[in-house]
Design a protein around this motif. Structure first.
Motif, PDB file in Angstrom:
ATOM      1  N   ILE A 124      20.647  21.850   7.543  1.00 43.97           N
ATOM      2  CA  ILE A 124      20.873  20.534   8.124  1.00 43.97           C
ATOM      3  C   ILE A 124      20.870  19.453   7.048  1.00 43.97           C
ATOM      4  N   GLN A 125      20.051  19.649   6.002  1.00 42.55           N
ATOM      5  CA  GLN A 125      20.026  18.660   4.917  1.00 42.55           C
ATOM      6  C   GLN A 125      21.387  18.549   4.239  1.00 42.55           C
ATOM      7  N   SER A 126      22.065  19.675   4.071  1.00 37.00           N
ATOM      8  CA  SER A 126      23.380  19.668   3.439  1.00 37.00           C
ATOM      9  C   SER A 126      24.389  18.910   4.293  1.00 37.00           C
ATOM     10  N   LEU A 127      24.320  19.107   5.616  1.00 35.56           N
ATOM     11  CA  LEU A 127      25.221  18.392   6.519  1.00 35.56           C
ATOM     12  C   LEU A 127      24.954  16.893   6.486  1.00 35.56           C
ATOM     13  N   VAL A 128      23.679  16.524   6.493  1.00 33.15           N
ATOM     14  CA  VAL A 128      23.310  15.110   6.439  1.00 33.15           C
ATOM     15  C   VAL A 128      23.788  14.495   5.128  1.00 33.15           C
ATOM     16  N   CYS A 129      23.643  15.220   4.036  1.00 24.02           N
ATOM     17  CA  CYS A 129      24.084  14.718   2.731  1.00 24.02           C
ATOM     18  C   CYS A 129      25.598  14.565   2.687  1.00 24.02           C
ATOM     19  N   GLN A 130      26.313  15.524   3.261  1.00 22.36           N
ATOM     20  CA  GLN A 130      27.775  15.447   3.258  1.00 22.36           C
ATOM     21  C   GLN A 130      28.249  14.266   4.105  1.00 22.36           C
ATOM     22  N   GLN A 131      27.614  14.077   5.257  1.00 18.59           N
ATOM     23  CA  GLN A 131      27.967  12.939   6.112  1.00 18.59           C
ATOM     24  C   GLN A 131      27.680  11.619   5.383  1.00 18.59           C
TER      25      GLN A 131
END
Length: 202
Positions: free
Chosen positions: A36-43
């Motif tokens: 989820i951290q990767s998704l948040v960072c990408q967003q």
């Protein structure tokens, strides 16, 4: 409470955003995270890129061609940003399923977890750039005073939204609130739905 390994505390995600804004202004954009951290960072990256494209669009020295190119970049980035909001919400749905949290018939919030994380992303960008203005060489005392007032307000809003979002996530995992992914269904980038595109050849 959610499993910290599956869905981290909101404070951890907001710190990720704050740290990334600072780091990306000094170093190349990166995403050293998983889950989820990767998704948040990408967003968050799409918001970061959007912020700086918006600055370019408002430059009084920008030519018509430059503004047109920036507008197209903004449309693409905004679409990607909205796609990532959905992906964050879909990831939370998957986490809830894996955690065995039963579907709830509780109330639904006015915005999803992904949408609130998106707002926090924008707030972190706003705070960074306001602080940059407060430290700007040659700024008047009046300018610094006005900027510092806005920083204090932004910090309060950021803290309030962070707290509210953590309460929402806790309630979702406790079965007190429903979680849904709301599809953004943007029309302007779809050639079959935007009349300015599908009528272009007529």
């Amino acid at each position: 409470m959610p499993d910290a390994l599956s869905f981290p505390p909101i404070a951890e995600l907001t710190q990720l955003q704050i740290d990334a804004v600072d780091r990306w202004h000094r170093d190349p954009i990166d995403n050293p995270f998983d889950g989820i951290q990767s998704l948040v960072c990408q967003q968050h990256e799409f918001n970061y890129r959007l912020w700086h494209q918006e600055d370019k669009a408002r430059s009084p020295s920008a030519t018509d061609e430059e503004i047109a190119n920036v507008k197209r970049a903004i449309d693409k980035l905004n679409q990607a940003r909205n796609d990532m909001i959905e992906k964050v919400d879909d990831a939370l749905t998957e986490i809830l399923c894996k955690a065995g949290v039963p579907a709830s018939d509780g109330p639904i919030n006015t915005e999803t977890t992904g949408s609130a994380i998106d707002r926090l992303s924008i707030m972190s960008l706003r705070l960074y750039h306001y602080r940059e203005q407060a430290d700007r060489d040659g700024a008047s005392d009046e300018h610094r005073g006005k900027v510092n007032e806005r920083i204090a307000l932004c910090e309060q809003q950021h803290a309030d939204l962070s707290k509210s979002l953590q309460q929402l996530v806790d309630d979702i995992f406790a079965g007190k609130k429903q979680h849904r992914t709301y599809r953004q269904m943007k029309m302007y980038n779809d050639p079959s739905l935007n009349p300015a595109i599908y009528n272009a050849g007529s």
